[in-house]
Design a protein around this motif. Sequence first.
Motif, PDB file in Angstrom:
ATOM      1  N   PRO A   2       9.593  24.179 -13.892  1.00  0.00           N
ATOM      2  CA  PRO A   2       9.271  23.123 -13.090  1.00  0.00           C
ATOM      3  C   PRO A   2      10.265  22.518 -12.077  1.00  0.00           C
ATOM      4  O   PRO A   2       9.725  22.328 -11.058  1.00  0.00           O
ATOM      5  N   ASP A   3      11.389  22.697 -12.533  1.00  0.00           N
ATOM      6  CA  ASP A   3      12.588  22.565 -11.725  1.00  0.00           C
ATOM      7  C   ASP A   3      12.206  23.426 -10.518  1.00  0.00           C
ATOM      8  O   ASP A   3      12.612  22.743  -9.241  1.00  0.00           O
ATOM      9  N   GLU A   4      12.224  24.681 -10.620  1.00  0.00           N
ATOM     10  CA  GLU A   4      12.249  25.610  -9.473  1.00  0.00           C
ATOM     11  C   GLU A   4      11.253  25.327  -8.727  1.00  0.00           C
ATOM     12  O   GLU A   4      11.216  25.396  -7.236  1.00  0.00           O
ATOM     13  N   ILE A   5       9.994  24.991  -9.178  1.00  0.00           N
ATOM     14  CA  ILE A   5       8.838  24.717  -8.331  1.00  0.00           C
ATOM     15  C   ILE A   5       8.984  23.359  -7.465  1.00  0.00           C
ATOM     16  O   ILE A   5       8.481  23.563  -6.369  1.00  0.00           O
ATOM     17  N   CYS A   6       9.377  22.476  -8.219  1.00  0.00           N
ATOM     18  CA  CYS A   6       9.584  21.263  -7.594  1.00  0.00           C
ATOM     19  C   CYS A   6      10.493  21.296  -6.495  1.00  0.00           C
ATOM     20  O   CYS A   6      10.379  20.807  -5.262  1.00  0.00           O
ATOM     21  N   ALA A   7      11.622  22.055  -6.492  1.00  0.00           N
ATOM     22  CA  ALA A   7      12.548  22.472  -5.365  1.00  0.00           C
ATOM     23  C   ALA A   7      11.887  22.846  -4.152  1.00  0.00           C
ATOM     24  O   ALA A   7      12.248  22.529  -3.135  1.00  0.00           O
ATOM     25  N   VAL A   8      11.169  24.163  -4.579  1.00  0.00           N
ATOM     26  CA  VAL A   8      10.368  24.630  -3.416  1.00  0.00           C
ATOM     27  C   VAL A   8       9.452  23.742  -2.823  1.00  0.00           C
ATOM     28  O   VAL A   8       9.382  23.576  -1.586  1.00  0.00           O
ATOM     29  N   TYR A   9       8.549  22.826  -3.428  1.00  0.00           N
ATOM     30  CA  TYR A   9       7.661  22.051  -2.740  1.00  0.00           C
ATOM     31  C   TYR A   9       8.299  20.833  -2.082  1.00  0.00           C
ATOM     32  O   TYR A   9       7.767  20.557  -1.204  1.00  0.00           O
ATOM     33  N   VAL A  10       9.507  20.371  -2.473  1.00  0.00           N
ATOM     34  CA  VAL A  10      10.109  19.591  -1.784  1.00  0.00           C
ATOM     35  C   VAL A  10      10.557  20.142  -0.456  1.00  0.00           C
ATOM     36  O   VAL A  10      10.182  19.360   0.435  1.00  0.00           O
ATOM     37  N   GLN A  11      11.087  21.116  -0.527  1.00  0.00           N
ATOM     38  CA  GLN A  11      11.476  21.944   0.888  1.00  0.00           C
ATOM     39  C   GLN A  11      10.308  21.976   1.918  1.00  0.00           C
ATOM     40  O   GLN A  11      10.114  21.398   2.996  1.00  0.00           O
ATOM     41  N   LEU A  12       8.983  22.422   1.164  1.00  0.00           N
ATOM     42  CA  LEU A  12       7.972  22.621   2.098  1.00  0.00           C
ATOM     43  C   LEU A  12       7.399  21.220   2.562  1.00  0.00           C
ATOM     44  O   LEU A  12       7.358  21.372   3.794  1.00  0.00           O
ATOM     45  N   SER A  13       7.501  20.230   1.651  1.00  0.00           N
ATOM     46  CA  SER A  13       6.940  18.876   2.439  1.00  0.00           C
ATOM     47  C   SER A  13       7.942  18.591   3.588  1.00  0.00           C
ATOM     48  O   SER A  13       7.558  17.882   4.652  1.00  0.00           O
ATOM     49  N   GLN A  14       9.250  18.648   3.175  1.00  0.00           N
ATOM     50  CA  GLN A  14      10.293  18.141   4.383  1.00  0.00           C
ATOM     51  C   GLN A  14      10.024  18.851   5.616  1.00  0.00           C
ATOM     52  O   GLN A  14      10.076  18.615   6.700  1.00  0.00           O
ATOM     53  N   ARG A  15       9.579  20.353   5.496  1.00  0.00           N
ATOM     54  CA  ARG A  15       9.156  20.948   6.827  1.00  0.00           C
ATOM     55  C   ARG A  15       7.964  20.343   7.210  1.00  0.00           C
ATOM     56  O   ARG A  15       7.943  20.444   8.717  1.00  0.00           O
ATOM     57  N   MET A  16       7.007  20.108   6.532  1.00  0.00           N
ATOM     58  CA  MET A  16       5.884  19.607   6.971  1.00  0.00           C
ATOM     59  C   MET A  16       5.979  18.280   7.860  1.00  0.00           C
ATOM     60  O   MET A  16       5.164  18.063   8.892  1.00  0.00           O
ATOM     61  N   VAL A  17       6.851  17.699   7.345  1.00  0.00           N
ATOM     62  CA  VAL A  17       7.212  16.215   8.183  1.00  0.00           C
ATOM     63  C   VAL A  17       8.171  16.373   9.414  1.00  0.00           C
ATOM     64  O   VAL A  17       8.337  15.315   9.982  1.00  0.00           O
ATOM     65  N   GLY A  18       8.539  17.480   9.347  1.00  0.00           N
ATOM     66  CA  GLY A  18       9.558  17.752  10.675  1.00  0.00           C
ATOM     67  C   GLY A  18      10.736  17.307  10.492  1.00  0.00           C
ATOM     68  O   GLY A  18      11.767  17.101  11.367  1.00  0.00           O
ATOM     69  N   PHE A  19      11.217  17.286   9.255  1.00  0.00           N
ATOM     70  CA  PHE A  19      12.685  17.110   8.881  1.00  0.00           C
ATOM     71  C   PHE A  19      13.512  18.276   9.117  1.00  0.00           C
ATOM     72  O   PHE A  19      13.358  19.198   8.695  1.00  0.00           O
ATOM     73  N   ASP A  20      14.797  18.097   9.892  1.00  0.00           N
ATOM     74  CA  ASP A  20      15.364  19.229  10.376  1.00  0.00           C
ATOM     75  C   ASP A  20      16.262  19.329   9.364  1.00  0.00           C
ATOM     76  O   ASP A  20      17.426  18.690   9.141  1.00  0.00           O
ATOM     77  N   GLN A  21      16.107  20.586   8.651  1.00  0.00           N
ATOM     78  CA  GLN A  21      17.158  20.973   7.618  1.00  0.00           C
ATOM     79  C   GLN A  21      17.974  22.091   7.836  1.00  0.00           C
ATOM     80  O   GLN A  21      18.588  23.003   6.886  1.00  0.00           O
ATOM     81  N   ARG A  22      18.324  22.613   8.972  1.00  0.00           N
ATOM     82  CA  ARG A  22      18.869  23.588   9.687  1.00  0.00           C
ATOM     83  C   ARG A  22      20.460  23.630   9.302  1.00  0.00           C
ATOM     84  O   ARG A  22      21.011  24.582   8.545  1.00  0.00           O
ATOM     85  N   ALA A  23      20.892  22.321   9.067  1.00  0.00           N
ATOM     86  CA  ALA A  23      22.244  22.156   8.502  1.00  0.00           C
ATOM     87  C   ALA A  23      22.486  22.422   6.961  1.00  0.00           C
ATOM     88  O   ALA A  23      23.180  23.464   6.671  1.00  0.00           O
ATOM     89  N   LEU A  24      21.336  22.111   6.434  1.00  0.00           N
ATOM     90  CA  LEU A  24      21.453  22.585   4.953  1.00  0.00           C
ATOM     91  C   LEU A  24      21.188  24.087   4.683  1.00  0.00           C
ATOM     92  O   LEU A  24      22.082  24.656   3.876  1.00  0.00           O
ATOM     93  N   MET A  25      20.330  24.622   5.503  1.00  0.00           N
ATOM     94  CA  MET A  25      20.115  26.131   5.411  1.00  0.00           C
ATOM     95  C   MET A  25      21.310  26.888   5.657  1.00  0.00           C
ATOM     96  O   MET A  25      21.708  27.854   5.124  1.00  0.00           O
ATOM     97  N   ALA A  26      22.101  26.431   6.655  1.00  0.00           N
ATOM     98  CA  ALA A  26      23.190  27.092   7.207  1.00  0.00           C
ATOM     99  C   ALA A  26      24.412  27.177   5.991  1.00  0.00           C
ATOM    100  O   ALA A  26      25.056  27.753   5.894  1.00  0.00           O
ATOM    101  N   SER A  27      24.217  25.900   5.248  1.00  0.00           N
ATOM    102  CA  SER A  27      25.477  25.746   4.364  1.00  0.00           C
ATOM    103  C   SER A  27      25.355  26.830   3.162  1.00  0.00           C
ATOM    104  O   SER A  27      26.428  27.009   2.348  1.00  0.00           O
ATOM    105  N   GLY A  28      24.278  27.461   2.881  1.00  0.00           N
ATOM    106  CA  GLY A  28      23.983  28.124   1.849  1.00  0.00           C
ATOM    107  C   GLY A  28      23.597  29.545   2.387  1.00  0.00           C
ATOM    108  O   GLY A  28      22.814  29.916   3.482  1.00  0.00           O
ATOM    109  N   PRO A  29      23.947  30.639   1.540  1.00  0.00           N
ATOM    110  CA  PRO A  29      23.696  32.031   1.916  1.00  0.00           C
ATOM    111  C   PRO A  29      21.990  32.158   2.114  1.00  0.00           C
ATOM    112  O   PRO A  29      21.413  31.788   1.226  1.00  0.00           O
ATOM    113  N   ARG A  30      21.407  32.891   2.872  1.00  0.00           N
ATOM    114  CA  ARG A  30      19.951  33.164   3.131  1.00  0.00           C
ATOM    115  C   ARG A  30      19.891  34.393   2.347  1.00  0.00           C
ATOM    116  O   ARG A  30      20.446  35.564   2.263  1.00  0.00           O
ATOM    117  N   LYS A  31      18.627  34.496   1.424  1.00  0.00           N
ATOM    118  CA  LYS A  31      18.386  35.508   0.685  1.00  0.00           C
ATOM    119  C   LYS A  31      17.291  36.525   0.977  1.00  0.00           C
ATOM    120  O   LYS A  31      16.722  37.036  -0.041  1.00  0.00           O
TER     121      LYS A  31
END
Lengths: 211, 211
Positions: free
Chosen positions: A177-206
């Motif tokens: 459930p924790d993993e799923i929630c994390a993904v859906y939280v990110q999806l929802s942030q994208r849908m509302v146009g929250f800019d998380q580029r800073a967040l993504m740049a801080s961690g390695p893309r996989k």
Amino acid sequence: MMSGASTVDAIRRVGLEMFARDGYEATTMRAIASEVGIQAGSLYNHFASKEEILWDLTRGALMQLTSRIRESMETLAVDADARDQLSAFVDAHVRFHALNSDQASIVNRQMAGLSATHYRQAVSLRATFETQLGDILRNGDASGEFHVIDLRMSVIAILQMCISVSTWYRADGKLSPDEICAVYVQLSQRMVGFDQRALMASGPRKGVSQR
Amino acid sequence: MMSGASTVDAIRRVGLEMFARDGYEATTMRAIASEVGIQAGSLYNHFASKEEILWDLTRGALMQLTSRIRESMETLAVDADARDQLSAFVDAHVRFHALNSDQASIVNRQMAGLSATHYRQAVSLRATFETQLGDILRNGDASGEFHVIDLRMSVIAILQMCISVSTWYRADGKLSPDEICAVYVQLSQRMVGFDQRALMASGPRKGVSQR
DNA sequence: CGGCGATACTAACAAGCGTTAGTTTCAAAG
DNA sequence: CTTTGAAACTAACGCTTGTTAGTATCGCCG
């Protein structure tokens, strides 16, 4: 008294499972009674009708979901920004629908079996979720945190996205459930146009997770 | 012959409407017959059973949706990028679920009434949509156009988002199918991490649309 | 004209439905 | 020990369900 209370709970438990799996109309009072271990007529010592059982379960599920969301929102700091509010809301919603898929099924698919009065009450309860999420999105857009495309459609799309978790989540699956929630939280942030580029740049893309 | 074909079509039309509105179990053969204008027994001149009607409608809806998506994808240039593919897919999906909400209801909520064999066939047909969308997302992520968080969950979330349009769209509402499709295409692009900042900068921002 | 196939009808079947009435059981209270 | 009340039982009611058998109607083909 103890056996009485446990019988009511057994009816609730069995009814929930059968309504969710087979549907309200396809579930018979005799089938519920048999699974509980009593005769069909004895069900009427505890519920006035079949519809009363459905209403009890619908009401219970909606109030449980309401509580979970309220609890989740209350953990936020008073000055929490819209992004935190959205995260808490989506997390609670996804978690509930993953861990309570039977309740979710009843609220989302079996409500047609309710009487007109009970149906209206259930729809009204459910509308509060839309209002809550709508407020979060409106505030976030007003403050410039979000860039909402269309308020009403975004609300419905996010809610439905969360609800749909109940159709595929399995407790014995590979995703927690924790993993799923994390993904859906990110999806929802994208849908509302929250800019998380800073967040993504801080961690390695996989790359794409194939699971 | 002409009257025969139109009777079959009338049964399909009435069954579709009643199954969608009241549910499969709650719809009786006598109710269908009455609405068609014949006796209940006469239905069996055209369909072997009640389940056969449901299967006919389910199969027809799934194949219609398949066709619409294929047509929409075929209009693309051979060198269309992942973004165009995603747009075409989402547009076709949303449009179908808005304009054919009865078919959508049957595919998404009444499939429990199908026999085990027919149920498996329907699930299998529906799985092709997930595969198609999954391919688009995988390719887009591989080419760097998209930044997919989780492939499987993104596919399900996007599909469910499109499907949910069937629960609220009304032909006499204020939003045209074109407007709705445009919003959902944008939402899906955001969900897969397509960067559209250039696009948004080109047009004036107008704040949240409240309608 | 005569027959034939398609489609409609009527009437009923067996099974199952939600629900109710009346009765029995049994543990706790007085 | 008696009373009481909750909760179980049995047995049925009236109705509806999907489905079937047998029959009638009617336009078309030879």
